[in-house]
Write an enzyme that holds these catalytic residues in place. Structure first.
Site, PDB file in Angstrom:
ATOM      1  CG  ASN A 135      43.865   2.640  21.439  1.00  0.00           C
ATOM      2  OD1 ASN A 135      44.097   3.846  21.468  1.00  0.00           O
ATOM      3  ND2 ASN A 135      44.654   1.760  22.010  1.00  0.00           N
ATOM      4  CG  ASP A 162      45.953   5.140  23.302  1.00  0.00           C
ATOM      5  OD1 ASP A 162      45.029   5.423  24.084  1.00  0.00           O
ATOM      6  OD2 ASP A 162      46.660   4.118  23.404  1.00  0.00           O
ATOM      7  CG  HIS A 163      47.766   6.806  17.893  1.00  0.00           C
ATOM      8  ND1 HIS A 163      48.947   7.165  18.499  1.00  0.00           N
ATOM      9  CD2 HIS A 163      47.739   5.454  17.887  1.00  0.00           C
ATOM     10  CE1 HIS A 163      49.627   6.070  18.820  1.00  0.00           C
ATOM     11  NE2 HIS A 163      48.906   5.033  18.470  1.00  0.00           N
ATOM     12  NE  ARG A 192      51.381  22.373  15.070  1.00  0.00           N
ATOM     13  CZ  ARG A 192      51.038  23.083  13.979  1.00  0.00           C
ATOM     14  NH1 ARG A 192      50.131  24.028  14.058  1.00  0.00           N
ATOM     15  NH2 ARG A 192      51.601  22.822  12.828  1.00  0.00           N
ATOM     16  CG  HIS A 231      48.513   2.306  26.873  1.00  0.00           C
ATOM     17  ND1 HIS A 231      49.466   1.694  26.100  1.00  0.00           N
ATOM     18  CD2 HIS A 231      48.984   2.247  28.150  1.00  0.00           C
ATOM     19  CE1 HIS A 231      50.476   1.283  26.862  1.00  0.00           C
ATOM     20  NE2 HIS A 231      50.204   1.620  28.112  1.00  0.00           N
ATOM     21  NE  ARG A 262      53.743   4.467  26.122  1.00  0.00           N
ATOM     22  CZ  ARG A 262      54.149   3.296  25.631  1.00  0.00           C
ATOM     23  NH1 ARG A 262      53.349   2.576  24.875  1.00  0.00           N
ATOM     24  NH2 ARG A 262      55.354   2.851  25.880  1.00  0.00           N
ATOM     25  NE  ARG A 277      55.272   7.238  24.278  1.00  0.00           N
ATOM     26  CZ  ARG A 277      55.931   6.130  23.892  1.00  0.00           C
ATOM     27  NH1 ARG A 277      55.556   5.484  22.811  1.00  0.00           N
ATOM     28  NH2 ARG A 277      56.956   5.687  24.587  1.00  0.00           N
ATOM     29  CG  HIS A 278      49.222   8.205  23.564  1.00  0.00           C
ATOM     30  ND1 HIS A 278      48.723   7.544  24.654  1.00  0.00           N
ATOM     31  CD2 HIS A 278      49.938   7.294  22.855  1.00  0.00           C
ATOM     32  CE1 HIS A 278      49.102   6.279  24.604  1.00  0.00           C
ATOM     33  NE2 HIS A 278      49.859   6.089  23.532  1.00  0.00           N
ATOM     34  CD  GLU A 316      45.631  -0.956  25.412  1.00  0.00           C
ATOM     35  OE1 GLU A 316      46.728  -0.378  25.244  1.00  0.00           O
ATOM     36  OE2 GLU A 316      44.977  -1.419  24.486  1.00  0.00           O
ATOM     37  CB  THR A 366      52.067  -2.363  23.463  1.00  0.00           C
ATOM     38  OG1 THR A 366      51.388  -1.228  23.982  1.00  0.00           O
ATOM     39  CG2 THR A 366      52.249  -3.385  24.548  1.00  0.00           C
ATOM     40  CD  GLU A 370      44.024  -6.517  23.473  1.00  0.00           C
ATOM     41  OE1 GLU A 370      43.400  -5.924  24.384  1.00  0.00           O
ATOM     42  OE2 GLU A 370      44.598  -5.920  22.544  1.00  0.00           O
ATOM     43  CG  HIS A 417      49.641  -4.392  18.453  1.00  0.00           C
ATOM     44  ND1 HIS A 417      49.845  -3.520  19.489  1.00  0.00           N
ATOM     45  CD2 HIS A 417      50.588  -4.095  17.528  1.00  0.00           C
ATOM     46  CE1 HIS A 417      50.877  -2.752  19.210  1.00  0.00           C
ATOM     47  NE2 HIS A 417      51.341  -3.068  18.026  1.00  0.00           N
ATOM     48  N   GLY A 428      43.229   0.690  17.028  1.00  0.00           N
ATOM     49  CA  GLY A 428      43.563   2.096  17.204  1.00  0.00           C
ATOM     50  C   GLY A 428      44.252   2.735  16.020  1.00  0.00           C
ATOM     51  CG  HIS A 429      48.699   3.592  14.087  1.00  0.00           C
ATOM     52  ND1 HIS A 429      48.988   3.303  12.770  1.00  0.00           N
ATOM     53  CD2 HIS A 429      49.340   4.754  14.371  1.00  0.00           C
ATOM     54  CE1 HIS A 429      49.778   4.239  12.291  1.00  0.00           C
ATOM     55  NE2 HIS A 429      50.007   5.134  13.239  1.00  0.00           N
TER      56      HIS A 429
HETATM   57  N1  PXP Z   1      45.776  -3.821  22.210  1.00  0.00           N
HETATM   58  C1  PXP Z   1      46.821  -3.433  22.978  1.00  0.00           C
HETATM   59  C2  PXP Z   1      47.053  -4.146  24.253  1.00  0.00           C
HETATM   60  C3  PXP Z   1      47.648  -2.360  22.573  1.00  0.00           C
HETATM   61  O1  PXP Z   1      48.670  -1.976  23.359  1.00  0.00           O
HETATM   62  C4  PXP Z   1      47.360  -1.690  21.368  1.00  0.00           C
HETATM   63  C5  PXP Z   1      48.212  -0.557  20.929  1.00  0.00           C
HETATM   64  O2  PXP Z   1      48.067   0.505  21.797  1.00  0.00           O
HETATM   65  C6  PXP Z   1      46.238  -2.135  20.620  1.00  0.00           C
HETATM   66  C7  PXP Z   1      45.488  -3.206  21.055  1.00  0.00           C
HETATM   67  C8  PXP Z   1      45.823  -1.451  19.370  1.00  0.00           C
HETATM   68  O3  PXP Z   1      46.804  -1.596  18.394  1.00  0.00           O
HETATM   69  P1  PXP Z   1      46.750  -0.662  17.129  1.00  0.00           P
HETATM   70  O4  PXP Z   1      46.895   0.744  17.601  1.00  0.00           O
HETATM   71  O5  PXP Z   1      47.908  -1.143  16.320  1.00  0.00           O
HETATM   72  O6  PXP Z   1      45.414  -0.922  16.462  1.00  0.00           O
END
Ligand code: PXP
Length: 243
Positions: A9, A11-12, A20, A45, A47, A51-52, A72, A103, A153, A192, A214-215
């Site tokens: 993922n 996103d971040h 920036r 994702h 959103r 936001r990202h 997502e 989420t 999931e 997650h 992701g994070h």
């Molecule tokens: N799966 C889903 C459905 C999510 O919404 C997220 C967070 O965006 C993740 C997995 C990944 O979670 P994390 O960023 O905590 O690894």
């Protein structure tokens, strides 16, 4: 055990870019590096508040990255129309609230909104394989199957981010959920809050065919590099599955 698909993922990476207001770092470039390092897919994702990830990031990943996109999205008219246009191979329906940091829980498919069934039918008609992000609750899992989802999931957040002394009980709940998904004829994904310490328990579950991370992964790559972080996750998962 069979190979566990690993979707990264990004996103971040977009969160950092947006801090920036420029074009760097680019989530599409991150996706490219992750796939080169052994990721099986890319998760984004989009959103409602953008936001990202932005629309263009998703379009570019579809055009430029050969690995499958796990898109997502909330089950809204806007997002279904977007998915119908870009036709990702996989789509994961998630709940979305504007004020949340991420989420926060699974989608409650026992009390589905009026649009959910139609959203799933439209996505499937567009050739998208539909997954629903839910809690490991057998009633939720059966309801997801009845709504026409092809996968679920499992929300691993309570297991991965909760107190260590609760982990064994949370893991048992996830294992029962994975077994229920298989019994209902659904593919079982998980994600997650996973990190180097928590992913192995999930990878050891034979019913789980894909994890999405992701994070922690993007954050750890600040210290270790994105390619190296992906490779270390891959090695932990392969060891857990005796590959
Ligand atoms: N799966 C889903 C459905 C999510 O919404 C997220 C967070 O965006 C993740 C997995 C990944 O979670 P994390 O960023 O905590 O690894």
């Amino acid at each position: 055990m069979t190979h566990l698909d690993f979707s990264v993922n990004v996103d971040h990476v977009a969160t950092l870019r947006n801090a920036r207001g420029g074009t760097f770092p680019c989530p599409v470039e991150a996706a490219r590096i992750a796939v080169e390092a052994g990721a099986d897919g890319v998760t984004m994702h989009l959103r409602e508040d953008r936001r990202h990830i932005r629309d263009r990031d998703v379009e570019r990943v579809r055009a430029e990255i050969a690995a499958p996109l796990n898109f997502e999205m909330a089950a809204t008219e806007e997002m279904v129309a977007f998915a119908e246009r870009i036709r990702p191979p996989y789509c994961c329906l998630v709940p979305e609230k504007r004020a949340e940091l991420t989420t926060e829980g699974g989608l409650d498919v026992l009390r589905p909104g009026p649009f959910l069934k139609q959203a799933i039918a439209r996505l499937r008609l567009a050739g998208v394989r539909v997954s629903i992000f839910i809690e490991a609750d057998p009633a939720q899992i059966e309801a997801a199957a009845a709504l026409g989802a092809q996968a679920i999931e499992l929300h691993t957040g309570t297991y991965a981010e909760g107190p260590v002394e609760h982990r064994a009980a949370q893991l048992a709940r996830l294992k029962a959920g994975a077994a229920a998904a298989k019994a209902a004829g659904l593919l079982c994904h998980a994600g997650h809050g996973l990190n180097y310490d928590t992913v192995a328990d999930i990878a050891r579950m034979p019913e789980v065919t894909e994890v999405s991370i992701g994070h922690f992964l993007i954050s750890q790559s600040v210290f270790e590099g994105l390619g190296a972080t992906v490779r270390r996750f891959r090695a932990i998962m392969d060891a857990a599955r005796n590959i």
